[in-house]
Write a protein that holds these residues in place. Structure first.
Motif: not given
Length: 625
Positions: A288-300, A303-309, A412-416
């Motif tokens: 949903a966030f991809v089509v709403l434009g909140l995240i990029d299609p390649t963004f995981d 992984k970002y939300s659940l890794t390194g809590l 914990q994650t390499n994603q910005n």
């Protein structure tokens, strides 16, 4: 053979060469060298067929390979006798950190005299040289015994879990301890008994719950150390009294409070994710966030939300087991500050249990923006209490420690993080604190307490406290079912609401930085929010998505302001790919077509794979026909 080259003493060299030949009778070089040192009579011709019970000349007889090697092995205990004690690792309890291992097992280096049996000399008149000891055999046996010792000790340590824990093959050791007073049984983590005046100094192994895709935990034993000392307990109890004095909410005794390592904190938080069911929801939310434009299609997003809590966490409150967890509690000012925040959560949940049920009812899963508002109330409560504690009770040392504290860098994650994450966090904490402060100023904590009996219904009420006080409720949107018109091949992915907050973030903090409109314009465009709901459908192949999002606005002016900002946003996001549709604002880019429609105080935004599908969706929203 190599050792024989290094020896000067002829008798020792002979011993080495004889052992080489015993191990490998085919070693011609050893035989040649030995014959040059000690000429031997020609051996008798062996029988063609080996006698029964003797090995073939082409194999090594393991059972007799060490017949002439001196016995340096420790005797094997008889059946029923206790084995020899092996020196164990000594573990020193360290509250709030990893437990160091000290002490090493050692092997006695004492050697046993070698007893040899000399064969009758071939020529009695020739005396045999005096032997000085079989150095090669001794060296070989020392190596063999050392290997055996390592295997035995390693097996014992592995079986007890010490060695496997040291190499990270089971869950890392940490502290899991509790303060004095009545306890509540944790739901997701089995922890050691509450602290008493006479803690046992021994290392214990207790089962703990590990994350499981189902709410039923799986128990895995991990080592835990003894509870904290009385000084640490007294420090926490003193802070509890200060918080209860400020907040005005009582607690008979003390809630469960545990000091854990960062790895254990991660374990608890991951279990909380499973308990809340968020792990399954995050996958659809990402689509949903991809089509709403909140995240990029390649963004995981998962992984970002659940890794390194637990990264950067000094403490947290887990509503599942109603327990405060402090990560590596070290008596510093930041520990004191965080403890007051988390203990406030415990008091609020204890005093207003409906706050937990509000997250689990049938409303939040389809109205995320309402849960965001409730979370802002809870976090704002703790943030205001924390600020009051700082101004009232914090010592000079506390303030110095807090002022010098630096937030650890996430690893914990390499994603910005997506652009909207920072402002969303500010809303939950800073804006939530301002909302609670506005209530506190009208009637102290008693006025704040009333909010838990009348929970905020929207992020709009948090952003505009006067709307909460006026009880301005969101408009209930009429949400159609698009599946009958879309036909087979489509599945509903998400049915949710954005609220004023996420509408603002979509316009000002979208993943496409080129399409972000000025914050001032985004604030104006979202400020007249009255209600909204959006639907996201996915194709069976997973490569196509449909979005239908509808807003209601307080006034015609509010609707016009949003339409203007939304048109600007879509024109940039779809790279000015206008589609010629009379009376419509439509764009097309990368196999997606989007249009925006309006009528009176309502706005409809549609994204679909084609204009034909856009029209199909539009047919279900009859007000825009």
């Amino acid at each position: 053979m190599f050792l024989s080259y290094t020896l000067d003493d002829p008798s020792q060299k002979v011993d080495c060469l004889r052992q080489v030949i015993k191990i490998n009778p085919q070693n011609s070089e050893a035989r040649y060298t030995l014959e040059s040192l000690v000429p031997s009579p020609k051996p008798a011709t062996p029988p063609l067929n080996p006698a029964p019970g003797h090995p073939s000349p082409f194999t090594v007889d393991i059972s007799h390979a060490t017949d002439n090697i001196a016995e340096l092995k420790e005797p094997i205990p008889a059946q029923g006798q206790p084995p020899k004690t092996v020196p164990a690792f000594q573990e020193t309890p360290v509250v709030g950190g990893e437990t160091p291992l000290s002490g090493e097992g050692t092997t006695p280096a004492a050697s046993t005299p070698v007893k040899t049996v000399a064969k009758p000399p071939a020529k009695p008149e020739t005396p045999q040289p005096k032997r000085r000891g079989n150095l090669g055999i001794t060296c070989l046996m020392i190596v063999v015994i050392a290997i055996l010792f390592v295997i035995v000790v390693g097996g014992i340590l592995w079986k007890t879990g010490v060695l496997s824990g040291f190499f990270g093959l089971n869950q890392p050791s940490g502290v899991a301890t509790a303060t004095s007073g009545p306890t509540e049984t944790p739901l997701l983590l089995t922890l050691p008994p509450q602290w008493t005046d006479t803690p046992s100094p021994t290392l214990t192994f207790t089962p703990t719950d590990t994350p499981n895709p189902t709410p039923t935990p799986t128990e895995t034993p991990i080592p835990t150390i003894v509870p904290p000392d009385a000084t640490q307990i007294a420090d926490m109890v003193n802070l509890e009294k200060q918080v209860m004095n400020l907040r005005g909410l009582p607690w008979i005794g003390s809630p469960p409070v545990y000091v854990v390592s960062q790895d254990q904190a991660e374990n608890v938080l991951q279990s909380e994710v499973d308990w809340s069911g968020y792990r399954a929801k995050i996958v659809n939310q990402a689509k949903a966030f991809v089509v709403l434009g909140l995240i990029d299609p390649t963004f995981d997003l998962a992984k970002y939300s659940l890794t390194g809590l637990s990264e950067g966490q000094l403490g947290f409150f887990n509503p599942a087991d109603k327990t405060v967890y402090m990560v590596g509690y070290q008596f510093g000012g930041m520990d004191h500050l965080v403890f007051t925040h988390e203990f406030d959560h415990a008091l609020v949940v204890r005093g207003f249990p409906d706050i937990v049920r509000a997250y689990n009812d049938s409303i939040c899963p389809n109205d995320t923006q309402r849960c965001q508002a409730i979370q802002a109330l809870v976090e704002g409560d703790a943030a205001l209490l924390m600020a009051q504690w700082y101004n009232t009770y914090a010592s000079a040392s506390d303030k110095k420690d807090i002022g010098q504290y630096q937030i650890p860098f996430a690893t914990q994650t390499n994603q910005n993080p997506p652009p909207y994450v920072g402002p969303l966090s500010d809303f939950t904490n800073a804006t939530g604190e301002q909302f609670v402060l506005s209530l506190w100023q009208k009637g102290n904590w008693g006025k704040v307490n009333q909010a838990y009996d009348n929970l905020p219904a929207s992020t709009e009420q948090i952003l505009h406290p006067d709307k909460y006080l006026k009880a301005e409720q969101p408009v209930i949107m009429m949400v159609p079912d698009l599946l009958p018109s879309l036909g087979s091949g489509w599945t509903l992915v998400e049915s949710d609401s954005l609220g004023e907050l996420m509408t603002y973030l979509m316009l000002a903090y979208g993943a496409d930085t080129f399409a972000q409109i000025p914050q001032k314009d985004a604030l104006t465009a979202s400020a007249g929010w009255g209600g909204d709901h959006y639907l996201v459908y996915g194709s069976e192949t997973g490569d196509q998505t449909i979005l239908a999002a509808e807003w209601n606005w307080d006034t015609d002016k509010d609707a016009a302001e949003f339409l203007s900002s939304m048109t600007t946003y879509l024109n940039i996001r779809f790279r000015s790919g206008n589609v010629n549709q009379p009376g419509r604002d439509c764009w097309s880019l990368n196999n997606e077509t989007t249009c925006i429609f309006h009528t009176n105080r309502n706005t409809l935004w549609v994204i679909a794979p084609s204009m034909e599908t856009v029209n199909t969706v539009l047919s279900s929203y009859t007000a825009y026909s």
